[in-house]
Design a protein around this motif. Structure first.
Motif, PDB file in Angstrom:
ATOM      1  N   ALA A  44       0.826  -1.223   0.000  1.00  8.53           N
ATOM      2  CA  ALA A  44       0.000   0.000   0.000  1.00  8.53           C
ATOM      3  C   ALA A  44       0.860   1.273   0.000  1.00  8.53           C
ATOM      4  O   ALA A  44       0.656   2.154  -0.840  1.00  8.53           O
ATOM      5  CB  ALA A  44      -0.973  -0.020   1.176  1.00  8.53           C
ATOM      6  N   PRO A  45       1.849   1.409   0.917  1.00  8.84           N
ATOM      7  CA  PRO A  45       2.671   2.622   0.891  1.00  8.84           C
ATOM      8  C   PRO A  45       3.457   2.790  -0.412  1.00  8.84           C
ATOM      9  O   PRO A  45       3.667   3.915  -0.867  1.00  8.84           O
ATOM     10  CB  PRO A  45       3.637   2.439   2.065  1.00  8.84           C
ATOM     11  N   VAL A  46       3.879   1.667  -1.011  1.00  5.27           N
ATOM     12  CA  VAL A  46       4.655   1.788  -2.261  1.00  5.27           C
ATOM     13  C   VAL A  46       3.747   2.233  -3.408  1.00  5.27           C
ATOM     14  O   VAL A  46       4.120   3.081  -4.223  1.00  5.27           O
ATOM     15  CB  VAL A  46       5.411   0.470  -2.580  1.00  5.27           C
ATOM     16  N   ILE A  47       2.529   1.687  -3.466  1.00 11.21           N
ATOM     17  CA  ILE A  47       1.574   2.159  -4.478  1.00 11.21           C
ATOM     18  C   ILE A  47       1.311   3.655  -4.286  1.00 11.21           C
ATOM     19  O   ILE A  47       1.347   4.434  -5.253  1.00 11.21           O
ATOM     20  CB  ILE A  47       0.237   1.371  -4.388  1.00 11.21           C
ATOM     21  N   ASP A  48       1.094   4.068  -3.051  1.00 13.49           N
ATOM     22  CA  ASP A  48       0.777   5.477  -2.792  1.00 13.49           C
ATOM     23  C   ASP A  48       1.944   6.388  -3.187  1.00 13.49           C
ATOM     24  O   ASP A  48       1.745   7.463  -3.761  1.00 13.49           O
ATOM     25  CB  ASP A  48       0.448   5.682  -1.312  1.00 13.49           C
ATOM     26  N   ARG A  49       3.164   5.952  -2.887  1.00 13.40           N
ATOM     27  CA  ARG A  49       4.351   6.761  -3.210  1.00 13.40           C
ATOM     28  C   ARG A  49       4.523   6.883  -4.718  1.00 13.40           C
ATOM     29  O   ARG A  49       4.828   7.951  -5.233  1.00 13.40           O
ATOM     30  CB  ARG A  49       5.586   6.095  -2.581  1.00 13.40           C
ATOM     31  N   ILE A  50       4.298   5.772  -5.416  1.00 13.89           N
ATOM     32  CA  ILE A  50       4.425   5.784  -6.879  1.00 13.89           C
ATOM     33  C   ILE A  50       3.365   6.698  -7.493  1.00 13.89           C
ATOM     34  O   ILE A  50       3.647   7.473  -8.412  1.00 13.89           O
ATOM     35  CB  ILE A  50       4.326   4.339  -7.433  1.00 13.89           C
ATOM     36  N   ARG A  51       2.156   6.637  -6.977  1.00 10.91           N
ATOM     37  CA  ARG A  51       1.094   7.489  -7.521  1.00 10.91           C
ATOM     38  C   ARG A  51       1.443   8.971  -7.361  1.00 10.91           C
ATOM     39  O   ARG A  51       1.169   9.774  -8.248  1.00 10.91           O
ATOM     40  CB  ARG A  51      -0.236   7.189  -6.834  1.00 10.91           C
ATOM     41  N   GLN A  52       2.051   9.320  -6.215  1.00  8.29           N
ATOM     42  CA  GLN A  52       2.458  10.720  -5.988  1.00  8.29           C
ATOM     43  C   GLN A  52       3.447  11.198  -7.049  1.00  8.29           C
ATOM     44  O   GLN A  52       3.473  12.366  -7.394  1.00  8.29           O
ATOM     45  CB  GLN A  52       3.195  10.844  -4.639  1.00  8.29           C
ATOM     46  N   LEU A  53       4.279  10.285  -7.522  1.00  2.00           N
ATOM     47  CA  LEU A  53       5.347  10.655  -8.462  1.00  2.00           C
ATOM     48  C   LEU A  53       4.828  10.852  -9.885  1.00  2.00           C
ATOM     49  O   LEU A  53       5.551  11.325 -10.754  1.00  2.00           O
ATOM     50  CB  LEU A  53       6.445   9.578  -8.468  1.00  2.00           C
ATOM     51  N   LYS A  54       3.572  10.443 -10.139  1.00  2.00           N
ATOM     52  CA  LYS A  54       2.925  10.566 -11.451  1.00  2.00           C
ATOM     53  C   LYS A  54       3.822  10.075 -12.601  1.00  2.00           C
ATOM     54  O   LYS A  54       4.158  10.827 -13.518  1.00  2.00           O
ATOM     55  CB  LYS A  54       2.507  12.018 -11.701  1.00  2.00           C
ATOM     56  N   PRO A  55       4.217   8.830 -12.536  1.00  2.00           N
ATOM     57  CA  PRO A  55       5.145   8.327 -13.554  1.00  2.00           C
ATOM     58  C   PRO A  55       4.435   7.905 -14.842  1.00  2.00           C
ATOM     59  O   PRO A  55       3.219   7.683 -14.842  1.00  2.00           O
ATOM     60  CB  PRO A  55       5.719   7.077 -12.878  1.00  2.00           C
ATOM     61  N   ALA A  56       5.205   7.787 -15.912  1.00  2.22           N
ATOM     62  CA  ALA A  56       4.773   6.972 -17.044  1.00  2.22           C
ATOM     63  C   ALA A  56       4.952   5.545 -16.565  1.00  2.22           C
ATOM     64  O   ALA A  56       6.039   5.175 -16.107  1.00  2.22           O
ATOM     65  CB  ALA A  56       5.651   7.251 -18.251  1.00  2.22           C
TER      66      ALA A  56
END
Ligand code: ZN
Length: 257
Positions: A44-56
């Motif tokens: 969950a925290p890793v998904i949330d962190r990745i979403r914050q970064l707005k990656p391709a």
């Protein structure tokens, strides 16, 4: 543009934070090659962190299995246990995020991203025999791939000669061990050559080096820098033990296997 290339994070929060700390200020955009979850203790925290970064971003085989797009029948027992544990610990919103991740290949700037390969998102590109036909087919001069958890890649020059990257102790890589960047290897990309580049795995490296791996691609300078960074391995392992994840998955992290 400078792209931070992340792959195979595998729910490793301490590893991800260590990579982001080392990469801070060195990139303009984030790219993620899939396997955000699976194996590790912090989906969950890793998904949330990745979403914050707005990656391709594209999905990996563990993302597919953890959100139920595929069953985990082709996984070994330990991976399957971790998959079901991950699925049970994610909210509907986060499962929906995983389900909506696009399948590769995807185009980003002047390059493509894939999880396994352009032909098959579950393919492992382990050697030149597997890489060469893909290099000949690819219509972008550089493609980033993950899935093997091995930092490096393959190249094909304009005369058709193929090479494995990194070639230990040989050009075109230069070692900057003493740099304040930590451990970084620089690959200068040659015009006319084609490349398949793997940034390595953030959360579960398998190349014998336990440290977290990532890469930064500067398209203007035609340069890839490969990084390794230590992280709080003991904290990650303790969380895995508390979560009841399989001991072999906990131990492999310290061996980089
Ligand atoms: Zn993976």
């Amino acid at each position: 543009m400078r792209y931070l290339i992340l792959s195979d994070l595998h729910s490793g929060l301490e590893a991800l934070e260590s990579c982001l700390a080392l990469a801070r200020g060195k990139y303009d955009a984030v790219v993620c090659l899939g396997d955000i979850v699976g194996y590790g203790p912090d989906p969950a925290p890793v998904i949330d962190r990745i979403r914050q970064l707005k990656p391709a971003v594209i999905r990996g085989n563990h993302d597919k299995a953890c959100c139920g797009i595929t069953d985990a029948d082709d996984f070994n027992d330990w991976a399957r246990i971790a998959t079901y544990w991950t699925r049970a610990s994610l909210s509907d919103d986060r499962l929906a995020f995983l389900r909506d991740l696009p399948q590769g290949p995807a185009r980003v700037g002047e390059f493509d991203i894939v999880h396994g390969s352009a032909d098959d998102e579950d393919q492992y590109i382990m050697n030149s025999g597997q890489a060469d036909p893909l290099l000949k087919e690819q219509d972008r001069w550089i493609v980033f791939f993950g899935h093997t958890h091995l930092q490096g890649g393959f190249s094909l020059d304009s005369k058709g000669a193929s090479r494995c990257i990194p070639m230990i102790g040989a050009a075109p890589l230069t070692r900057n061990d003493g740099s304040p960047d930590g451990s970084a290897l620089t690959l200068q990309l040659v015009k006319g050559s084609r490349y398949l580049v793997n940034p390595g795995s953030v959360g579960q490296p398998r190349d014998g080096d336990w440290r977290s791996a990532f890469a930064i691609f500067d398209d203007g300078a035609r340069r890839v820098k490969f990084y390794r960074t230590a992280y709080d391995l003991a904290a990650t392992q303790e969380k895995m033990t508390k979560a009841g994840l399989p001991p072999p998955l906990i131990r492999r992290l310290e061996h980089g296997r």
